[in-house]
Enzyme design. Structure first.
Site, PDB file in Angstrom:
ATOM      1  N   TYR A  53       0.827  -1.214   0.000  1.00 14.89           N
ATOM      2  CA  TYR A  53       0.000   0.000   0.000  1.00 14.89           C
ATOM      3  C   TYR A  53       0.859   1.261   0.000  1.00 14.89           C
ATOM      4  O   TYR A  53       0.342   2.361  -0.229  1.00 14.89           O
ATOM      5  CB  TYR A  53      -0.951   0.046   1.210  1.00 14.89           C
ATOM      6  CG  TYR A  53      -1.927  -1.113   1.317  1.00 14.89           C
ATOM      7  CD1 TYR A  53      -2.092  -2.025   0.279  1.00 14.89           C
ATOM      8  CD2 TYR A  53      -2.688  -1.303   2.469  1.00 14.89           C
ATOM      9  CE1 TYR A  53      -2.966  -3.100   0.394  1.00 14.89           C
ATOM     10  CE2 TYR A  53      -3.570  -2.367   2.590  1.00 14.89           C
ATOM     11  CZ  TYR A  53      -3.697  -3.263   1.551  1.00 14.89           C
ATOM     12  OH  TYR A  53      -4.565  -4.318   1.671  1.00 14.89           O
ATOM     13  N   HIS A 109       0.546 -11.831   1.430  1.00 15.78           N
ATOM     14  CA  HIS A 109      -0.526 -11.059   0.784  1.00 15.78           C
ATOM     15  C   HIS A 109      -1.318 -11.858  -0.263  1.00 15.78           C
ATOM     16  O   HIS A 109      -2.544 -11.771  -0.312  1.00 15.78           O
ATOM     17  CB  HIS A 109       0.091  -9.810   0.143  1.00 15.78           C
ATOM     18  CG  HIS A 109      -0.833  -8.658   0.026  1.00 15.78           C
ATOM     19  ND1 HIS A 109      -0.436  -7.351   0.139  1.00 15.78           N
ATOM     20  CD2 HIS A 109      -2.171  -8.591  -0.220  1.00 15.78           C
ATOM     21  CE1 HIS A 109      -1.466  -6.541  -0.007  1.00 15.78           C
ATOM     22  NE2 HIS A 109      -2.528  -7.275  -0.233  1.00 15.78           N
TER      23      HIS A 109
HETATM   24  N1  LIG Z   1      -5.588  -8.575   1.314  1.00 10.83           N
HETATM   25  C1  LIG Z   1      -5.976  -7.999   0.206  1.00 10.83           C
HETATM   26  O1  LIG Z   1      -5.628  -8.438  -0.903  1.00 10.83           O
HETATM   27  C2  LIG Z   1      -6.831  -6.797   0.276  1.00 10.83           C
HETATM   28  C3  LIG Z   1      -7.414  -6.273  -0.890  1.00 10.83           C
HETATM   29  C4  LIG Z   1      -8.230  -5.158  -0.765  1.00 10.83           C
HETATM   30  C5  LIG Z   1      -8.450  -4.598   0.474  1.00 10.83           C
HETATM   31  N2  LIG Z   1      -7.847  -5.102   1.597  1.00 10.83           N
HETATM   32  C6  LIG Z   1      -8.019  -4.503   2.947  1.00 10.83           C
HETATM   33  O2  LIG Z   1      -9.416  -4.391   3.236  1.00 10.83           O
HETATM   34  C7  LIG Z   1      -9.736  -3.032   3.512  1.00 10.83           C
HETATM   35  C8  LIG Z   1     -11.159  -2.740   3.119  1.00 10.83           C
HETATM   36  O3  LIG Z   1     -11.412  -3.124   1.768  1.00 10.83           O
HETATM   37  P1  LIG Z   1     -11.547  -2.082   0.570  1.00 10.83           P
HETATM   38  O4  LIG Z   1     -10.941  -0.789   0.955  1.00 10.83           O
HETATM   39  O5  LIG Z   1     -11.032  -2.736  -0.655  1.00 10.83           O
HETATM   40  O6  LIG Z   1     -13.114  -1.953   0.358  1.00 10.83           O
HETATM   41  P2  LIG Z   1     -14.357  -1.559   1.295  1.00 10.83           P
HETATM   42  O7  LIG Z   1     -13.922  -1.250   2.670  1.00 10.83           O
HETATM   43  O8  LIG Z   1     -15.406  -2.586   1.044  1.00 10.83           O
HETATM   44  O9  LIG Z   1     -14.905  -0.257   0.577  1.00 10.83           O
HETATM   45  C9  LIG Z   1     -14.255   0.973   0.618  1.00 10.83           C
HETATM   46  C10 LIG Z   1     -15.116   1.942  -0.217  1.00 10.83           C
HETATM   47  O10 LIG Z   1     -16.381   2.103   0.406  1.00 10.83           O
HETATM   48  C11 LIG Z   1     -16.577   3.464   0.736  1.00 10.83           C
HETATM   49  N3  LIG Z   1     -17.233   3.505   2.066  1.00 10.83           N
HETATM   50  C12 LIG Z   1     -16.665   3.313   3.286  1.00 10.83           C
HETATM   51  N4  LIG Z   1     -17.569   3.421   4.259  1.00 10.83           N
HETATM   52  C13 LIG Z   1     -18.764   3.684   3.654  1.00 10.83           C
HETATM   53  C14 LIG Z   1     -20.083   3.915   4.131  1.00 10.83           C
HETATM   54  N5  LIG Z   1     -20.352   3.894   5.427  1.00 10.83           N
HETATM   55  N6  LIG Z   1     -21.065   4.152   3.212  1.00 10.83           N
HETATM   56  C15 LIG Z   1     -20.788   4.173   1.896  1.00 10.83           C
HETATM   57  N7  LIG Z   1     -19.559   3.973   1.379  1.00 10.83           N
HETATM   58  C16 LIG Z   1     -18.552   3.722   2.256  1.00 10.83           C
HETATM   59  C17 LIG Z   1     -15.232   4.130   0.740  1.00 10.83           C
HETATM   60  O11 LIG Z   1     -15.297   5.486   0.330  1.00 10.83           O
HETATM   61  P3  LIG Z   1     -14.744   6.722   1.217  1.00 10.83           P
HETATM   62  O12 LIG Z   1     -13.289   6.484   1.499  1.00 10.83           O
HETATM   63  O13 LIG Z   1     -14.974   7.893   0.315  1.00 10.83           O
HETATM   64  O14 LIG Z   1     -15.576   6.762   2.460  1.00 10.83           O
HETATM   65  C18 LIG Z   1     -14.487   3.304  -0.337  1.00 10.83           C
HETATM   66  O15 LIG Z   1     -14.803   3.791  -1.633  1.00 10.83           O
HETATM   67  C19 LIG Z   1      -8.659  -2.271   2.727  1.00 10.83           C
HETATM   68  O16 LIG Z   1      -8.524  -0.919   3.083  1.00 10.83           O
HETATM   69  C20 LIG Z   1      -7.442  -3.099   3.036  1.00 10.83           C
HETATM   70  O17 LIG Z   1      -6.958  -2.822   4.344  1.00 10.83           O
HETATM   71  C21 LIG Z   1      -7.054  -6.197   1.498  1.00 10.83           C
END
Ligand SMILES: NC(=O)c1ccc[n+]([C@@H]2O[C@H](COP(=O)([O-])OP(=O)(O)OC[C@H]3O[C@@H](n4cnc5c(N)ncnc54)[C@H](OP(=O)(O)O)[C@@H]3O)[C@@H](O)[C@H]2O)c1
Length: 278
Positions: A53, A109
């Site tokens: 990241y 990862h």
């Molecule tokens: N291990 C892996 O391969 C992998 C891959 C992807 C992610 N991850 C981890 O998982 C975490 C979460 O997954 P993600 O970031 O991919 O997706 P997520 O948390 O499902 O979605 C994030 C998105 O949803 C929006 N959001 C957040 N809260 C909200 C709410 N209450 N209402 C409406 N929209 C909302 C955010 O926008 P705003 O920022 O504008 O609020 C952003 O666009 C990552 O940050 C990372 O730490 C791991």
């Protein structure tokens, strides 16, 4: 600074992890220190980052300046794909960037089966855990056969598997395998990365109305009731509060079933079997 009332989940060997944290995937390094500082100030105590990241140093700065005791913040980071053959060195680089002498959870990862290096990386993580520099070790994006290989070859079961999991992609067979083996599930993309029509679905809106919550809170609560660990990403302070306000209500079995019914096999991230980015 007061912690939010977020329950812990116990991982293998007794490590306690807050069930809810904040993830910083796609949070710009220039924004990360401020987002993590705000999250800690609001009461989050669990941060999910990764070498890939590009923001571990900023996460570290936010933790260092928070004034919180080290044992009060749960920190996860991840070994990047290109470093699977040199995991011990890559781990030390992550520690240095985070300004920490240990992490709470260290993950491989991606499995990258085409390179055949994950088993060696897992053995390196086992050594890291034995040295006390990672309280728990696990994997991310591993399918059943990838998990089985690590277990068969080392006898060490990953504490967690962090996988894409949301109402449109529920991974039931993999989730059942993890449950049977005591592997906790961390659901990444718990809100389907905000990329779907989920929050406009009439049934979900109706459930949200009935509980006086938002559709996002209903989806997060659906995860919580299945004992999953989640760390929805947001850069917005008001959503940090919204996403943590999940522990004063419960969905009924019928409401859970409505969301269960959204399974569509729709993933937004890469296929772990073929993802070969280095
Ligand atoms: N291990 C892996 O391969 C992998 C891959 C992807 C992610 N991850 C981890 O998982 C975490 C979460 O997954 P993600 O970031 O991919 O997706 P997520 O948390 O499902 O979605 C994030 C998105 O949803 C929006 N959001 C957040 N809260 C909200 C709410 N209450 N209402 C409406 N929209 C909302 C955010 O926008 P705003 O920022 O504008 O609020 C952003 O666009 C990552 O940050 C990372 O730490 C791991």
């Amino acid at each position: 600074m007061t912690a939010l009332p977020i329950p812990n989940i116990e991982l293998q060997h007794g490590t306690q992890i807050p069930q809810l944290g904040v993830g910083v995937f796609l949070v710009e390094p220039s924004e990360t220190e401020s987002v993590v500082s705000t999250a800690l100030e609001v009461g989050y105590r669990h941060i999910d980052t990764a070498a890939a990241y590009g923001n571990e140093a900023e996460v570290g700065r936010a933790i260092a300046s928070s004034g919180l005791a080290r044992e009060d913040v749960f920190v996860t980071t991840k070994l990047w794909n290109a470093d699977q053959a040199r995991a011990a060195d890559a781990f030390q680089v992550s520690l240095d960037k985070l300004q920490l002498d240990r992490v709470d959870l260290y993950l491989i990862h991606w499995p990258q089966p085409m390179f055949g290096e994950a088993l060696g990386a897992w053995k390196a993580l086992v050594d890291i855990a034995a040295s006390g520099r990672a309280a728990a070790i696990g994997v991310s994006n591993f399918e059943i056969d990838h998990l089985q290989q690590l277990i068969d070859e080392t006898g060490v079961v990953p504490a967690v598997n962090q996988i894409e999991l949301h109402p449109l992609h529920q991974r039931r067979e993999l989730a059942e395998f993890c449950r049977e083996h005591g592997i906790a599930i961390e659901a990444w993309g718990p809100l389907a990365q905000g990329k779907s029509d989920l929050f406009e679905r009439p049934e979900l809106l109706e459930i949200a109305r009935a509980h006086g919550k938002t559709p996002a809170q209903i989806v997060l609560r659906w995860h919580v009731q299945q004992e999953r660990i989640i760390f929805p990403k947001t850069t917005r302070r008001e959503r940090l509060f919204e996403n943590a306000d999940l522990f004063d209500f419960a969905l009924s079995d019928a409401e859970m079933s409505v969301i269960d019914g959204y399974e569509a096999g729709t993933n937004f991230g890469p296929d772990p079997r073929t993802f070969d980015a280095r």
